[in-house]
Design a protein around this motif. Structure first.
Motif, short mmCIF file in Angstrom:
data_model
loop_
_atom_site.label_atom_id
_atom_site.label_comp_id
_atom_site.label_asym_id
_atom_site.label_seq_id
_atom_site.Cartn_x
_atom_site.Cartn_y
_atom_site.Cartn_z
N THR A 172 0.85 -1.19 0.00
CA THR A 172 0.00 0.00 0.00
C THR A 172 0.88 1.24 0.00
N PHE A 173 0.61 2.14 -0.90
CA PHE A 173 1.46 3.31 -1.09
C PHE A 173 0.60 4.56 -1.26
N ASP A 174 1.26 5.68 -1.04
CA ASP A 174 0.59 6.96 -1.26
C ASP A 174 0.87 7.46 -2.67
N PHE A 175 -0.14 8.02 -3.26
CA PHE A 175 -0.03 8.56 -4.61
C PHE A 175 -0.58 9.97 -4.68
N ARG A 176 -0.03 10.68 -5.64
CA ARG A 176 -0.59 11.97 -6.02
C ARG A 176 -1.23 11.72 -7.38
N ALA A 177 -2.53 11.88 -7.42
CA ALA A 177 -3.28 11.57 -8.64
C ALA A 177 -3.78 12.86 -9.29
N SER A 178 -3.46 13.03 -10.57
CA SER A 178 -4.01 14.16 -11.33
C SER A 178 -4.91 13.57 -12.40
N TYR A 179 -5.96 14.25 -12.68
CA TYR A 179 -6.89 13.70 -13.68
C TYR A 179 -7.65 14.83 -14.34
N SER A 180 -8.30 14.52 -15.44
CA SER A 180 -9.12 15.51 -16.12
C SER A 180 -10.49 15.58 -15.46
N VAL A 181 -10.72 16.68 -14.76
CA VAL A 181 -11.98 16.84 -14.03
C VAL A 181 -13.17 16.81 -15.00
N PRO A 209 -0.12 -9.13 -14.96
CA PRO A 209 0.60 -10.01 -15.88
C PRO A 209 1.10 -9.21 -17.10
N SER A 210 2.09 -9.75 -17.79
CA SER A 210 2.70 -8.99 -18.89
C SER A 210 1.72 -8.76 -20.04
N SER A 211 0.64 -9.51 -20.07
CA SER A 211 -0.35 -9.31 -21.13
C SER A 211 -1.21 -8.07 -20.91
N VAL A 212 -1.09 -7.46 -19.73
CA VAL A 212 -1.85 -6.23 -19.48
C VAL A 212 -1.07 -5.04 -20.04
N MET A 213 -1.69 -4.32 -20.95
CA MET A 213 -1.05 -3.20 -21.66
C MET A 213 -1.58 -1.87 -21.12
N SER A 214 -0.77 -0.84 -21.29
CA SER A 214 -1.24 0.47 -20.85
C SER A 214 -2.48 0.91 -21.62
N SER A 215 -2.62 0.44 -22.86
CA SER A 215 -3.80 0.82 -23.65
C SER A 215 -5.10 0.32 -23.02
N MET A 216 -4.99 -0.60 -22.09
CA MET A 216 -6.20 -1.10 -21.42
C MET A 216 -6.71 -0.14 -20.35
N PHE A 217 -6.05 1.02 -20.23
CA PHE A 217 -6.49 2.01 -19.25
C PHE A 217 -6.82 3.31 -19.97
N LEU A 218 -7.23 3.17 -21.21
CA LEU A 218 -7.45 4.30 -22.11
C LEU A 218 -8.13 5.53 -21.51
N PRO A 219 -9.26 5.37 -20.81
CA PRO A 219 -9.90 6.58 -20.29
C PRO A 219 -9.05 7.31 -19.26
N SER A 220 -8.10 6.61 -18.69
CA SER A 220 -7.21 7.20 -17.68
C SER A 220 -5.95 7.80 -18.29
N PHE A 221 -5.86 7.77 -19.59
CA PHE A 221 -4.60 8.11 -20.24
C PHE A 221 -4.04 9.48 -19.90
N LYS A 222 -4.94 10.43 -19.68
CA LYS A 222 -4.45 11.76 -19.34
C LYS A 222 -4.24 11.90 -17.84
N ASP A 223 -4.53 10.85 -17.12
CA ASP A 223 -4.35 10.89 -15.67
C ASP A 223 -2.91 10.55 -15.32
N ASN A 224 -2.54 10.93 -14.15
CA ASN A 224 -1.18 10.66 -13.74
C ASN A 224 -1.16 10.25 -12.27
N PHE A 225 -0.54 9.11 -12.02
CA PHE A 225 -0.44 8.61 -10.65
C PHE A 225 1.03 8.56 -10.28
N GLU A 226 1.40 9.44 -9.38
CA GLU A 226 2.81 9.54 -8.99
C GLU A 226 2.97 9.02 -7.58
N LEU A 227 3.91 8.12 -7.42
CA LEU A 227 4.21 7.65 -6.07
C LEU A 227 4.66 8.83 -5.23
N SER A 228 4.16 8.89 -4.03
CA SER A 228 4.51 10.00 -3.17
C SER A 228 5.11 9.43 -1.89
#
Ligand SMILES: *[C@@H]1O[C@H](CO)[C@@H](O)[C@H](O)[C@H]1NC(C)=O
Length: 281
Positions: A172-181, A209-228
């Motif tokens: 469990t980690f802390d994140f700073r999440a930015s997203y398109s409101v 698993p390695s079969s999971v691609m970033s394209s599978m999170f398409l609606p989140s693409f402009k979002d950013n999750f930074e470990l804090s």
């Protein structure tokens, strides 16, 4: 083809922990995880594009997974497959429909049958994190969750289950999440306040698993999750704002880029849930 646009599917979140199913005549497209979680669907109100995903852990161990699904229209892909929950999660947070959980995943609980579907953070690489619903079922457990949005103009879309992917809990980690409101919150529900962007959150993090691609999170693409790595005692909990008056389902006006739909997520039953804890620095 002009169909290669993005339509986001929306969640009704009438989540039911069900043990009885009756409608044997409904279409039933199945996909399964390596651990034996079998996911199928049945229509709830087909003419309104509302279906219910049925998740059945037929394996003999507890399983944590994401559901990646899309939809086709006249045999063309209209909704590119993406992980359930990657769209509108900030709206879900404020509506009391989704919630980040911390710690080791536990099987879905009774209170979650009325909302608060677990959100989690998925680690695709050391620099890349995305978010979606994360489901956990014990062996033999069945879970059912409704989803709306399977309409294009007045035609019903054909759901396509792309995959059920098994996750491993990393910590469990802390994140700073930015997203398109506008795209991720107001487009779903402009009657609700949205979490500030950026906001900070503590969440369970999972490897994929390695079969999971970033394209599978398409609606989140402009979002950013930074470990804090900053921690703070400044915790506050947000009440859940659940709309009391149902809003009618209305369809997308134009299939421009993000033809988002609004819909009723109201239900008459009472519920209770854990408080969402957001962390501010
Ligand atoms: C869930 O899986 C079990 C074991 O395969 C099966 O017996 C049962 O019928 C399934 N339930 C549903 C609703 O698919």
């Amino acid at each position: 083809m002009a169909l290669k646009h993005v339509v986001l599917l929306t969640t009704l979140h009438y989540i039911l922990l069900c043990f009885i199913f009756t409608d044997a005549t409904s279409e039933n497209h199945i996909c399964a995880s390596s651990s034996g979680v079998v996911v199928s669907y049945e229509w709830v109100e087909k003419d309104k594009g509302i279906l219910s995903w049925i998740m059945n852990n037929t394996g003999n161990s507890i399983s944590t997974f994401i559901l990646v699904r899309g939809a086709t229209y006249q045999d063309s892909e209209l909704v590119e497959p993406y992980a359930f929950g990657a769209a509108y999660y900030p709206a879900y947070i404020y509506n009391g429909l989704g919630q980040y959980f911390q710690g080791v995943p536990v099987p879905l609980q009774e209170y979650q049958s009325l909302g608060s579907t677990p959100l989690g953070i998925l680690r695709l690489s050391s620099q890349q994190f995305w978010t979606s619903f994360v489901f956990t079922l014990s062996p033999g457990q069945l879970f059912q969750i409704e989803e709306a949005g399977y309409l294009y103009h007045d035609d019903v879309l054909t759901p396509k289950c792309q995959g059920v992917y098994q996750l491993s809990y990393l910590g469990t980690f802390d994140f700073r999440a930015s997203y398109s409101v506008i795209e991720q919150c107001q487009a779903f529900d402009d009657a609700q306040p949205c979490p500030p962007s950026p906001f900070s959150i503590g969440s369970a993090v999972y490897s994929v698993p390695s079969s999971v691609m970033s394209s599978m999170f398409l609606p989140s693409f402009k979002d950013n999750f930074e470990l804090s790595f900053c921690t703070s005692n400044a915790l506050f909990s947000l009440p859940s704002f659940r709309r009391l008056t149902p809003q009618s389902v209305h369809q997308e006006k134009e299939l421009e880029s993000y033809p988002l739909e609004k819909h009723s997520n109201d239900h008459p039953r009472s519920y209770h849930r854990n408080h969402l804890i957001l962390r501010i620095h």
